[in-house]
Enzyme design. Structure first.
Site, PDB file in Angstrom:
ATOM      1  CB  CYS A 102      45.084  13.305 -28.259  1.00  0.00           C
ATOM      2  SG  CYS A 102      45.907  14.669 -29.090  1.00  0.00           S
ATOM      3  CD  GLU A 103      42.687  20.178 -26.409  1.00  0.00           C
ATOM      4  OE1 GLU A 103      43.373  21.201 -26.588  1.00  0.00           O
ATOM      5  OE2 GLU A 103      41.801  20.108 -25.546  1.00  0.00           O
ATOM      6  CG  HIS A 104      46.310  18.637 -30.133  1.00  0.00           C
ATOM      7  ND1 HIS A 104      47.410  18.494 -29.310  1.00  0.00           N
ATOM      8  CD2 HIS A 104      45.744  19.816 -29.789  1.00  0.00           C
ATOM      9  CE1 HIS A 104      47.502  19.539 -28.512  1.00  0.00           C
ATOM     10  NE2 HIS A 104      46.509  20.348 -28.778  1.00  0.00           N
ATOM     11  CD  GLN A 143      50.767  12.909 -19.818  1.00  0.00           C
ATOM     12  OE1 GLN A 143      50.740  12.188 -20.818  1.00  0.00           O
ATOM     13  NE2 GLN A 143      51.741  12.819 -18.919  1.00  0.00           N
ATOM     14  CG  HIS A 171      50.500  11.167 -25.504  1.00  0.00           C
ATOM     15  ND1 HIS A 171      49.560  12.166 -25.409  1.00  0.00           N
ATOM     16  CD2 HIS A 171      51.097  11.096 -24.278  1.00  0.00           C
ATOM     17  CE1 HIS A 171      49.594  12.696 -24.195  1.00  0.00           C
ATOM     18  NE2 HIS A 171      50.513  12.065 -23.491  1.00  0.00           N
TER      19      HIS A 171
END
Length: 213
Positions: A102-104, A143, A171
């Site tokens: 996850c890029e966050h 995603q 996730h």
């Protein structure tokens, strides 16, 4: 076969370009050292010294692997595995394992990817479908974008009349932090061409990926 030739063949098969330099890894390792010094209280650092001593470089190498998709490109990955055929029957590769970051929050998400397409006189080697999924998954992602990236990659590779991609993901940013809801699933889809415009083709694809579950 020489080691150099073997490595070149491996890079051609996976679409891998120049690997990350040791200088880059050293810089990443230094950043992880700073993170650990701030995350682990001083009174615990001595007790965990042996376990944490090589962690920064291990973490740097792990992140390098998790993001290797940035150093791959579609043309090298496909490596001429496109074949001329006189058919337009639907091709589906289902239940491809997917692992991404996850890029966050820089925590993993994972799940299954289902890919289908309607050939226009060209088909893609089946293993290359999985490799396309892998290339885009091995980047910092969300995603929703990953789903579209895979569909666009298939379209760019063989220009089919239709492409469909469905991802079922779990996730860890929703499981081990935040709302902490294990068991939840995120489902995303991207339909291009006939899969978007023709309800019958779309339903056939969705029905087939649900079959025998």
């Amino acid at each position: 076969m020489s080691m150099a030739a073997s490595n070149a063949d491996s890079e051609a098969a996976t679409g891998t370009s120049t690997s990350r330099s040791s200088m880059d890894l050293d810089e990443m390792s230094s950043a992880y050292s700073t993170l650990l010094r701030n995350a682990v209280p001083p009174e615990f650092q001595e007790a965990q010294k042996q376990g944490l001593e090589k962690t920064p470089m291990r973490a740097a190498k792990a992140l390098d692997f998790f993001t290797k998709g940035y150093r791959q490109n579609l043309d090298e990955l496909i490596n001429d595995a496109v074949f001329d055929v006189e058919m337009d029957n639907m091709v589906i590769v289902r239940d491809i394992n997917m692992f991404s970051m996850c890029e966050h929050h820089l925590v993993p998400f994972y799940g299954k990817v289902h890919v289908g397409y309607l050939p226009d006189k060209k088909v893609l080697g089946l293993s290359k479908v999985a490799r396309i999924v892998e290339m885009y998954a091995r980047r910092l992602q969300v995603q929703e974008r990953l789903t579209k990236d895979i569909a666009m990659g298939i379209r760019e590779a063989i220009a089919p009349t239709g492409v469909g991609v469905v991802i079922e993901g779990t996730h860890m940013c929703m499981v081990m932090r935040g709302v902490e809801k294990p068991g939840s699933a995120t489902i995303t889809s991207c339909m291009l061409g006939d899969f978007r415009d023709d309800p019958k083709s779309r339903e056939e694809f969705l029905s087939l990926i649900r079959h025998s579950r």
